[in-house]
Design a protein around this motif. Structure first.
Motif, PDB file in Angstrom:
ATOM      1  N   LEU A  78       7.329  15.839  -2.089  1.00 33.31           N
ATOM      2  CA  LEU A  78       6.681  14.707  -1.441  1.00 33.31           C
ATOM      3  C   LEU A  78       6.383  13.731  -2.718  1.00 33.31           C
ATOM      4  N   LEU A  79       5.370  14.351  -3.426  1.00 32.58           N
ATOM      5  CA  LEU A  79       4.825  13.340  -4.546  1.00 32.58           C
ATOM      6  C   LEU A  79       5.930  12.672  -5.305  1.00 32.58           C
ATOM      7  N   TRP A  80       6.909  13.580  -5.810  1.00 38.39           N
ATOM      8  CA  TRP A  80       7.991  12.923  -6.556  1.00 38.39           C
ATOM      9  C   TRP A  80       8.704  11.847  -5.861  1.00 38.39           C
ATOM     10  N   ARG A  81       9.041  12.135  -4.286  1.00 48.15           N
ATOM     11  CA  ARG A  81       9.784  11.004  -3.643  1.00 48.15           C
ATOM     12  C   ARG A  81       8.893   9.811  -3.572  1.00 48.15           C
ATOM     13  N   THR A  82       7.435  10.136  -3.371  1.00 49.93           N
ATOM     14  CA  THR A  82       6.571   8.853  -3.116  1.00 49.93           C
ATOM     15  C   THR A  82       6.596   7.936  -4.722  1.00 49.93           C
ATOM     16  N   ILE A  83       6.599   8.765  -5.488  1.00 47.65           N
ATOM     17  CA  ILE A  83       6.304   8.160  -6.921  1.00 47.65           C
ATOM     18  C   ILE A  83       7.626   7.617  -7.642  1.00 47.65           C
ATOM     19  N   TRP A  84       8.707   8.484  -7.677  1.00 47.16           N
ATOM     20  CA  TRP A  84       9.696   8.137  -8.364  1.00 47.16           C
ATOM     21  C   TRP A  84      10.886   7.812  -7.438  1.00 47.16           C
ATOM     22  N   GLY A  85      11.028   8.749  -6.419  1.00 52.92           N
ATOM     23  CA  GLY A  85      12.426   8.763  -5.671  1.00 52.92           C
ATOM     24  C   GLY A  85      12.778   7.536  -4.835  1.00 52.92           C
ATOM     25  N   ARG A  86      11.811   6.688  -4.289  1.00 51.22           N
ATOM     26  CA  ARG A  86      12.004   5.736  -3.428  1.00 51.22           C
ATOM     27  C   ARG A  86      12.407   4.525  -4.270  1.00 51.22           C
ATOM     28  N   ARG A  87      12.239   4.465  -5.491  1.00 54.33           N
ATOM     29  CA  ARG A  87      12.542   3.391  -6.306  1.00 54.33           C
ATOM     30  C   ARG A  87      13.909   3.429  -7.249  1.00 54.33           C
ATOM     31  N   LEU A  88      14.639   4.425  -6.984  1.00 56.81           N
ATOM     32  CA  LEU A  88      15.786   4.692  -7.609  1.00 56.81           C
ATOM     33  C   LEU A  88      16.914   3.869  -7.172  1.00 56.81           C
ATOM     34  N   GLY A  89      17.601   3.027  -8.024  1.00 51.54           N
ATOM     35  CA  GLY A  89      18.547   2.199  -7.483  1.00 51.54           C
ATOM     36  C   GLY A  89      19.746   3.081  -7.127  1.00 51.54           C
ATOM     37  N   PRO A  90      20.829   2.405  -6.346  1.00 48.12           N
ATOM     38  CA  PRO A  90      21.829   3.378  -6.002  1.00 48.12           C
ATOM     39  C   PRO A  90      22.965   3.470  -6.997  1.00 48.12           C
ATOM     40  N   HIS A  91      22.628   2.847  -8.162  1.00 45.18           N
ATOM     41  CA  HIS A  91      23.580   3.153  -9.391  1.00 45.18           C
ATOM     42  C   HIS A  91      23.142   4.426 -10.204  1.00 45.18           C
ATOM     43  N   TRP A  92      21.952   5.127  -9.687  1.00 43.41           N
ATOM     44  CA  TRP A  92      21.632   6.267 -10.452  1.00 43.41           C
ATOM     45  C   TRP A  92      21.975   7.328  -9.320  1.00 43.41           C
ATOM     46  N   ARG A  93      23.061   8.366  -9.905  1.00 39.68           N
ATOM     47  CA  ARG A  93      23.643   9.358  -9.057  1.00 39.68           C
ATOM     48  C   ARG A  93      22.697  10.730  -9.304  1.00 39.68           C
ATOM     49  N   PRO A  94      22.270  11.160  -8.301  1.00 40.39           N
ATOM     50  CA  PRO A  94      21.266  12.465  -8.398  1.00 40.39           C
ATOM     51  C   PRO A  94      22.289  13.747  -8.673  1.00 40.39           C
ATOM     52  N   MET A 113       0.837  -1.371   0.153  1.00 38.57           N
ATOM     53  CA  MET A 113       0.026  -0.158   0.138  1.00 38.57           C
ATOM     54  C   MET A 113       0.834   1.299  -0.107  1.00 38.57           C
ATOM     55  N   THR A 114       0.574   2.179  -0.996  1.00 44.50           N
ATOM     56  CA  THR A 114       1.447   3.439  -0.993  1.00 44.50           C
ATOM     57  C   THR A 114       1.079   4.285   0.164  1.00 44.50           C
ATOM     58  N   ASP A 115       2.091   4.919   0.989  1.00 48.04           N
ATOM     59  CA  ASP A 115       1.976   5.854   1.937  1.00 48.04           C
ATOM     60  C   ASP A 115       1.987   6.960   1.033  1.00 48.04           C
ATOM     61  N   GLU A 116       0.679   7.699   1.093  1.00 47.00           N
ATOM     62  CA  GLU A 116       0.291   8.845   0.389  1.00 47.00           C
ATOM     63  C   GLU A 116       0.429  10.201   1.120  1.00 47.00           C
ATOM     64  N   PRO A 117       1.220  11.292   0.559  1.00 47.47           N
ATOM     65  CA  PRO A 117       1.391  12.521   1.458  1.00 47.47           C
ATOM     66  C   PRO A 117       0.124  13.179   1.259  1.00 47.47           C
ATOM     67  N   LYS A 118      -0.234  13.796   2.568  1.00 47.11           N
ATOM     68  CA  LYS A 118      -1.378  14.653   2.398  1.00 47.11           C
ATOM     69  C   LYS A 118      -1.241  15.973   1.792  1.00 47.11           C
ATOM     70  N   MET A 119      -2.138  16.190   0.775  1.00 48.57           N
ATOM     71  CA  MET A 119      -2.245  17.486   0.308  1.00 48.57           C
ATOM     72  C   MET A 119      -2.478  18.828   1.195  1.00 48.57           C
ATOM     73  N   PRO A 120      -1.659  19.821   1.178  1.00 49.65           N
ATOM     74  CA  PRO A 120      -2.053  20.751   2.179  1.00 49.65           C
ATOM     75  C   PRO A 120      -3.108  21.481   1.718  1.00 49.65           C
ATOM     76  N   ALA A 121      -3.909  22.105   2.893  1.00 44.02           N
ATOM     77  CA  ALA A 121      -5.357  22.772   2.629  1.00 44.02           C
ATOM     78  C   ALA A 121      -4.934  24.142   1.636  1.00 44.02           C
ATOM     79  N   THR A 122      -3.892  24.579   1.656  1.00 42.92           N
ATOM     80  CA  THR A 122      -3.611  25.826   0.800  1.00 42.92           C
ATOM     81  C   THR A 122      -3.582  25.239  -0.559  1.00 42.92           C
ATOM     82  N   VAL A 123      -2.992  24.164  -0.981  1.00 45.41           N
ATOM     83  CA  VAL A 123      -2.808  23.633  -2.197  1.00 45.41           C
ATOM     84  C   VAL A 123      -4.141  23.044  -2.629  1.00 45.41           C
TER      85      VAL A 123
END
Length: 205
Positions: free
Chosen positions: A67-83, A1-11
């Motif tokens: 936070l959305l980028w980290r949830t969708i893309w960031g957590r699955r990047l392998g260590p061989h991809w250097r930021p 199950m995806t741990d979804e970030p909560k959208m701020p009320a302002t956004v």
């Protein structure tokens, strides 16, 4: 199950209401060192509060897209991809600063596996959440995947939007809410697998 970030009320308010969007954009268009023409003393407190709310909306949007980028893309990047270094991203005006993120309503970055570069993006609008990626050989200036890759669609160079990217757009219904992120997380995992396969095949050429 995806741990979804909560959208701020302002956004949420910004995305849901055209009137709020118009007001926030107008306030942020005013230079920080200036005041609205014709502003009276008895309007100053209201202006400060409104401008503060607009600035908070901009910074909340930046953090939420990160936070959305980290949830969708960031957590699955392998260590061989250097930021890419943040200084490099800022110099090249990628969407990592609050100002650029706000202008584009997206968070965009890239990672290296020399000579290959993997670009990833998350973009949020009133009616859709989009993710996109591109895998390129930086030395040869060559894009490795130039075709539709379901559920992503290929947007050819020169297209009006998303030129040179593979894009997946998911509706936000109702407006001002997020679609189920599990759909996007699964698509991002497939994108990573395709990028790895494309790199492996390209190295054998």
């Amino acid at each position: 199950m995806t741990d979804e970030p909560k959208m701020p009320a302002t956004v949420a308010a910004f995305l849901d209401s055209p009137a709020v969007r118009t007001a926030v954009e107008a306030l942020l268009a005013m230079e920080a060192g200036a005041l609205p023409p014709g502003l009276e003393w008895d309007e100053l407190d209201t202006y400060y509060l409104a401008r503060g709310g607009a600035e908070l909306t901009r910074h909340d949007m930046a953090h939420f897209l990160r936070l959305l980028w980290r949830t969708i893309w960031g957590r699955r990047l392998g260590p061989h991809w250097r930021p890419a270094p943040l200084e490099e991203l800022v110099d090249e005006e990628y969407a990592v600063t609050p100002e650029v993120i706000w202008a584009e309503k997206s968070f965009t970055t890239y990672h290296y596996q020399e000579p290959y570069v993997l670009y990833t993006d998350v973009r949020l609008g009133p009616s859709a959440l989009s993710i996109a990626f591109s895998i390129e050989d930086d030395d040869a200036d060559e894009t490795l995947i130039e075709r539709h890759f379901p559920p992503f669609r290929w947007s050819a160079p020169g297209s009006r939007e998303w030129s040179g990217w593979l894009v997946l757009q998911v509706p936000c219904e109702p407006r001002g809410t997020l679609p189920p992120l599990a759909i996007l997380v699964e698509a991002a995992a497939a994108a990573y697998a395709a990028a790895e396969e494309a790199v492996a095949a390209h190295r054998l050429r």
